[in-house]
Structures are given as structure tokens and as C-alpha cells.
Design a protein around this motif. Structure first.
Motif, PDB file in Angstrom:
ATOM      1  N   ASP A  62       3.119   0.209   3.630  1.00 44.22           N
ATOM      2  CA  ASP A  62       3.307  -1.210   3.949  1.00 44.22           C
ATOM      3  C   ASP A  62       2.199  -1.680   4.877  1.00 44.22           C
ATOM      4  O   ASP A  62       1.534  -0.872   5.550  1.00 44.22           O
ATOM      5  N   HIS A  67       9.427  -0.300   7.027  1.00 46.25           N
ATOM      6  CA  HIS A  67       9.288  -0.736   5.629  1.00 46.25           C
ATOM      7  C   HIS A  67       8.678   0.380   4.766  1.00 46.25           C
ATOM      8  O   HIS A  67       9.110   0.613   3.637  1.00 46.25           O
ATOM      9  N   HIS A 126       1.229  -5.327   7.482  1.00 49.71           N
ATOM     10  CA  HIS A 126       1.554  -6.672   7.978  1.00 49.71           C
ATOM     11  C   HIS A 126       0.429  -7.156   8.877  1.00 49.71           C
ATOM     12  O   HIS A 126      -0.272  -6.354   9.509  1.00 49.71           O
TER      13      HIS A 126
HETATM   14 MG    MG Z   1       6.841  -5.110   4.925  1.00 51.97          MG
END
Ligand code: MG
Length: 393
Positions: free
Chosen positions: A242, A276, A244
């Protein structure tokens, strides 16, 4: 012993296997891609010195036609099974028209895990010992043995030093076995016991404990494993990734732990990039798709959601499907802040969410050596792998 004496095999597949509670006899139960009987036949076909192999089934067996065309070349099918095993073996020995003085290895269809090497060892042992009428594969009794009364109270512990568990194949002369199995069969549970009652000397040859008889459903799982059926391997691995963006005005939450920093991760939920990645790894191992399928970013329900709650829900779903986390290893990639001091708290938090001991969670942090977007502190990335094991449901 003449080299020309032929060695043949009779595979007995005429049983009904009522203990398995199946809709068909257990020899047709699938172990991996193929029914048990095919595994058994192939194992015997791999024994180099066999001149002939016959399979005995019941004359009314409706299932054999589904697999008979998959028998290895040269294996003969005889539909002459009887009510009792002994009857099936005698009928088969006669119908097969084996040479009278041939050696026959009678093998049970419910022992698909027999290895050609141990059968070869049995053949060698019998052929090299002129004092015996035959021999059987067997394994020493490893458990302590108790004799009990009608109320299952222990009467005594039976010395086990000279006790063996009889397996198959069992190897005898064709004509002697026909004679032995044609008499009174009270108390006869295998070919050897019929020979013993005629006073014949029968040799024990130590086989592998993996030559199990598939009787109970749990035996079928073990047999599948022994036969290399990957579908029953009780482990699954999953991988997750993941990323971000890092922005101002958001808290930085990693692994469910609030970490003091001037920037935070941006996203629909709390944007916990580590959780995540781990969530996707759990989903991957359990074969449950990905995080977006379970918690769509378009669904307002997940706005600002605590990613720990999402992970806990996925762990619960995986468990419902029969998978439990064994361990997790993950890497966070960011230039700043220093992650090291927070690792113990994050590991404890992740372990709690996964339902495992802290020892089984390993977190690592790396920088991106100032390269690319992560190197410019524009965002963070995380990678995770999770191993899961099958649990009883
Ligand atoms: Mg995420």
C-alpha cells in the motif's frame, strides 16, 4: 528360488467403507485430483518386478466404469468381488488365472500411500528366505497398548516389544493362499492370519508408517498430504502493498499507533499504510480478494475508519473460512520520521489485531535513499507478507 517364478499383484477394492459415511465406497473418494483406487494402482504399477496386476471389484459396483479407462496399461479389472474380503481374494485369484506357483502380493485399495521401495523390500525378503511361506509389510507398535474390560477399565498394559501392526501387501504362493482362504475363516482378518492357522511360517517385513489404511475422514486428509496434494497443504502465504500521500494537518497512524510527526497520511480512512498492506496480505493468504472489495473507498461508511477495526474484521472473515495467521513480516518505507523507536508498540498493536503472539510479528523500516516520491517525503509505502494455517471449523 527360480528367477522365472512370476510375481503378480491382486488389489482388493470390493469393500463398501461404511465408516467414511460417503455416498460411494471409499476407494472412489478423491485424494487430490484422483480417486484413491487410481493412486493405489499406480503405486503398485511402479513396483518393477510385478508381471501382472489385477483389481478386484464387486460385480455390482456402479462406480468402477467412471475410472476403469484411466487404469495404467496392462492392469486387469475383475468384477468378481464377494461379500467378505477373503471371498473377493479367492475369487480374484481364480478368475485371474495366475500361474499356480506364482507369488501374489495382495494389496488393499485403501492403502494408496504404499511406496514401491517397501514393496520391493518385501519381495526381496520373502524370495531370499526359503523357510517362510510368505511375508507381509508391517510396522512396530509405537503406542502403549492397554487391554480393557467391558466398561473400558484398564485390565493390563500389554508388553509391545513383539507387537506389530499388519499392513499390505501380503505375499504368498497363489495356490497356498487359495487353499488357506478356502477353509474355516472365523477370526481371519487378513491373508496372513489364514496362512498362520495352517501353521505356515509368515515373515514380518518392516514397512513405512506412512503406508496408512484410509479408514476415517482424517486419514483421507493425511493420505492426500502424503500423496502430495497441494490443495490440502495446511499453509497459505499472502502478500500486501500500500501507499499513501503525506500531507499537513493529518495525524500519522502506523500499525494502529499514533506517531508524532508534522505530516500525516492522507486517505479515505485513517490511511494507516502499514495496516492496509497487512490487511491485503491476510486477504491474499485466505483467498478473499483485496481491501477495496471489502471496504470500498466510495462507501462513506469507511470515511475516517480505524484501519485496525478493518483488519480485525478481515482476520475474523479469514478465520470463518478456516485460516488463521501464523506470522507477519512487514516493511515500511519512508524518509522520516524515525520509525525504529516505535517498532515495539507497533508490533504489539499488530499482533493483537492478528490474534498472534508479538514474537510472530516482525516490522522493519527503511528509507528510500531520498529517491523518488517517497524519497522526497511526498508519501509512504508498506509491504507485508502473512503466513496462515488451516484451522478446524
Ligand atoms: Mg490504503
Amino acid at each position: 528360488m527360480s528367477d522365472k517364478t512370476s510375481i503378480v499383484s491382486l488389489i482388493c477394492a470390493a469393500g463398501v467403507g461404511s465408516r467414511m459415511k460417503l455416498d460411494r465406497p471409499k476407494q472412489y473418494m478423491k485424494l487430490g485430483a484422483d480417486p484413491m483406487l487410481l493412486h493405489t494402482i499406480r503405486a503398485m504399477k511402479d513396483v518393477e518386478r510385478l508381471d501382472d496386476i489385477v483389481v478386484v471389484v464387486s460385480p455390482t459396483d456402479p462406480y468402477i466404469d467412471e475410472i476403469a479407462d484411466r487404469f495404467p496399461e496392462g492392469v486387469r479389472l475383475l468384477r468378481c468381488g464377494g461379500k467378505e474380503r477373503a471371498e473377493s481374494v479367492v475369487n480374484g485369484l481364480i478368475a485371474a488365472n495366475f500361474p499356480r506357483d506364482a507369488w501374489v502380493l495382495v494389496h488393499d485399495a485403501a492403502r494408496p500411500c504404499v511406496r514401491p521401495a517397501e514393496v520391493g523390500k518385501l519381495i526381496d525378503a520373502v524370495l531370499s528366505d526359503e523357510t517362510v511361506a510368505g511375508g507381509i509389510l508391517a510396522a512396530p507398535v509405537a503406542d502403549t497398548i492397554k487391554r480393557v474390560d467391558a466398561n473400558r477399565r484398564i485390565l493390563e498394559t500389554v508388553p509391545r516389544g513383539d507387537l506389530w501392526r499388519a499392513a499390505t501387501p501380503q505375499m504368498f504362493r497363489v495356490h497356498e493362499l487359495i487353499e488357506a482362504l478356502s477353509g474355516n475363516l472365523t477370526g481371519v482378518t487378513d491373508e496372513a492370519s489364514a496362512m498362520e492357522r495352517l501353521g505356515k511360517s509368515v515373515k514380518i517385513v518392516q514397512g513405512r508408517t506412512t503406508n496408512i489404511k484410509v479408514t476415517e475422514p482424517a486419514d483421507a486428509v493425511l493420505a492426500s498430504l502424503l500423496l502430495g496434494d497441494t490443495a490440502v497443504v495446511p499453509f497459505r502465504v499472502g502478500q500486501g502493498y500500500d501507499s499513501h500521500r503525506l500531507v499537513e494537518g493529518r495525524p500519522l497512524i502506523l500499525g494502529g499507533v499514533h506517531i508524532p510527526f508534522e505530516l500525516g497520511l492522507d486517505g479515505h480512512s485513517d490511511a494507516d499504510v502499514l495496516l492496509h498492506a497487512i490487511t491485503d496480505a491476510v486477504l491474499g493468504a485466505a483467498g478473499l480478494g483485496d481491501i477495496g472489495r471489502h471496504f470500498p473507498p466510495t462507501d462513506m461508511k469507511w470515511k475516517g475508519a480505524d484501519s485496525g477495526k478493518l483488519l480485525a474484521e478481515i482476520v475474523r472473515l479469514a478465520r470463518e473460512k478456516g485460516w488463521q495467521v501464523v506470522n507477519c513480516d512487514a516493511t515500511i518505507i519512508t524518509e522520516r520520521p524515525k520509525i525504529g523507536p516505535h517498532v515495539p508498540a507497533m508490533e504489539a498493536s499488530v499482533a493483537k489485531l492478528l490474534g498472534v503472539d508479538e514474537e510472530l510479528v516482525n516490522l522493519k523500516a527503511k528509507t528510500n535513499e531520498k529517491m523518488d516520491a517517497v524519497g522526497r517525503l511526498e508519501g509512504m509505502m508498506a509491504h507485508a507478507v502473512v503466513l496462515m494455517t488451516r484451522v478446524e471449523r
